[in-house]
Design a protein around this motif. Structure first.
Motif, short mmCIF file in Angstrom:
data_model
loop_
_atom_site.label_atom_id
_atom_site.label_comp_id
_atom_site.label_asym_id
_atom_site.label_seq_id
_atom_site.Cartn_x
_atom_site.Cartn_y
_atom_site.Cartn_z
N ALA A 1 0.87 -1.19 0.00
CA ALA A 1 0.00 0.00 0.00
C ALA A 1 0.90 1.23 0.00
O ALA A 1 1.65 1.48 0.95
N LEU A 2 0.83 1.98 -1.09
CA LEU A 2 1.70 3.14 -1.28
C LEU A 2 0.89 4.42 -1.39
O LEU A 2 -0.27 4.40 -1.79
N GLU A 3 1.52 5.51 -1.01
CA GLU A 3 0.94 6.83 -1.17
C GLU A 3 0.47 7.01 -2.63
O GLU A 3 1.21 6.70 -3.56
N LEU A 4 -0.76 7.48 -2.81
CA LEU A 4 -1.32 7.62 -4.16
C LEU A 4 -0.90 8.95 -4.79
O LEU A 4 -1.08 10.01 -4.20
N CYS A 5 -0.32 8.87 -5.98
CA CYS A 5 0.07 10.07 -6.73
C CYS A 5 -0.75 10.16 -8.02
O CYS A 5 -1.43 9.20 -8.41
N TYR A 6 -0.67 11.30 -8.70
CA TYR A 6 -1.53 11.54 -9.86
C TYR A 6 -0.92 11.09 -11.18
O TYR A 6 -1.64 10.71 -12.10
N ALA A 7 0.39 11.18 -11.31
CA ALA A 7 1.02 10.88 -12.59
C ALA A 7 2.51 10.70 -12.37
O ALA A 7 3.04 10.97 -11.28
N SER A 8 3.20 10.24 -13.41
CA SER A 8 4.66 10.18 -13.38
C SER A 8 5.20 11.29 -14.28
O SER A 8 4.50 11.79 -15.17
N LEU A 9 6.45 11.65 -14.05
CA LEU A 9 7.02 12.82 -14.73
C LEU A 9 7.07 12.63 -16.25
O LEU A 9 6.93 13.60 -17.00
N ASP A 10 7.24 11.40 -16.71
CA ASP A 10 7.29 11.18 -18.16
C ASP A 10 5.97 11.54 -18.85
O ASP A 10 5.96 11.89 -20.03
N GLN A 11 4.84 11.50 -18.09
CA GLN A 11 3.54 11.83 -18.68
C GLN A 11 3.41 13.33 -19.01
O GLN A 11 2.55 13.72 -19.79
#
Length: 349
Positions: A262-272
């Motif tokens: 279970a990991l902290e939820l992020c919105y996107a990765s930098l490559d996007q």
């Protein structure tokens, strides 16, 4: 050292040498105080602490983990004189509310580690001396969270009663969404369940898939890895790391086939960010100026290195973008994916 009579004055270079010598001596004594308070000792240390303090040292000196003498006493000292030692260092000017690098104050240390009969008296003394009993660490935990999660003191319920008297609530949630009562009820259980939606896949790598899910009442990213592909280095690395520019591992558990993180939820990765405008996966949200992105990445990487770890897989795909909640929404850049992380040896290799 300084004389009114010019003929008796010490040359400035010689004075500088003497000042540096005094400074080095004090620095050595400060280190000695930290080492003394960091011993698992059942003997009376108050006399030795007094001797060191009389040198005029900085009692607020900290070790590399941000712990001062008060933290270390509350962590290690099991002698009945614990409360005397606490009063001694506080009277000498130590910051009773000082936090370590994980945001923990002395109450957190007592509640997590102290199993001697001194626990209740030490908590009461610290509160009388002005410590914030409701202070939260970086993971949102107050003293009761740590007490109910880690401590097996036979007087556990009495300690809970004392903290409750001072207004520390069992129901206040930590960053995982759990109150101290939850940890108390699940103290002897081996697992705290992670839930995820198999239809909401948000990522895939060489070693597993990532789904949207929930843990402890909060939305999380759930990384699922086949048991035979589990790399303990990633788990060990992430459990060691607690920094705003690193994706936080909240919990891990397994079944017969998979390990779940279970990991902290992020919105996107930098490559996007760099995808073409018509690509449905392109990130179109706000990002900080480039200089701020690099600054956040540098801070996260410096912290990783301070823990004697190397990431070894630095690329835009492994940099995630998170927006903090609230009116003053901020975009935070975080390092992720520690599957190739390695510990640095004492020789630096």
């Amino acid at each position: 050292m300084w004389e009114y009579d010019p003929n008796k004055r010490m040359p400035s270079k010689e004075g500088d040498v003497q000042l540096h010598s005094i400074k080095d001596e004090l620095t050595g004594k400060e280190k000695e105080l930290l080492e003394l308070c960091g011993r698992d000792s059942r003997s009376d240390l108050t006399g030795k602490i007094k001797e060191l303090i009389q040198f005029g040292i900085n009692v607020n000196a900290k070790d590399k983990d941000g712990r001062n003498a008060l933290h270390l006493l509350c962590r290690y000292y099991s002698n009945p004189k614990l409360t005397d030692a606490i009063q001694l260092v506080v009277k000498s000017g130590i910051d009773v509310n000082a936090r370590d690098r994980n945001g923990m104050n002395a109450i957190h240390y007592l509640c997590q580690y102290q199993s001697s009969q001194n626990l209740i008296d030490a908590i009461q003394i610290l509160i009388q001396l002005g410590i914030d009993a409701n202070a939260k660490s970086n993971d949102g935990s107050n003293g009761l969270h740590y007490l109910c999660r880690y401590n097996s003191n036979p007087n556990l319920l009495d300690v809970i009663g004392v903290l409750d008297t001072f207004g520390v609530s069992m129901m206040v949630p930590d960053n995982a969404g759990w109150g101290a009562l939850y940890y108390l009820q699940n103290k002897d259980k081996k697992e705290m369940k992670i839930w995820f939606d198999r239809e909401k896949k948000i990522g895939q790598g060489g070693f597993g898939m990532v789904f949207k899910g929930k843990f402890g009442g909060r939305e999380v990213a759930v990384k699922r890895v086949e048991i035979h592909r589990v790399d303990k280095r990633e788990e060990e690395a992430m459990l060691k790391l607690n920094h705003p520019n690193i994706v936080k591992l909240l919990h891990c558990e397994k079944d017969q086939d998979f390990m779940y993180y279970a990991l902290e939820l992020c919105y996107a990765s930098l490559d996007q960010v760099f995808l073409k405008s018509d690509d449905p996966k392109k990130y179109k949200g706000r990002t900080p100026p480039n200089i701020k992105i690099f600054h956040q990445l540098a801070e996260g990487l410096a912290y990783i290195h301070s823990k004697s770890l190397t990431h070894r897989d630095i690329k835009p795909n492994n940099v995630l973008i998170k927006r903090s909640p609230g009116q003053d929404e901020k975009t935070i850049i975080k390092w992720a994916d520690f599957g190739l992380a390695k510990k640095v040896t004492e020789r630096g290799s």
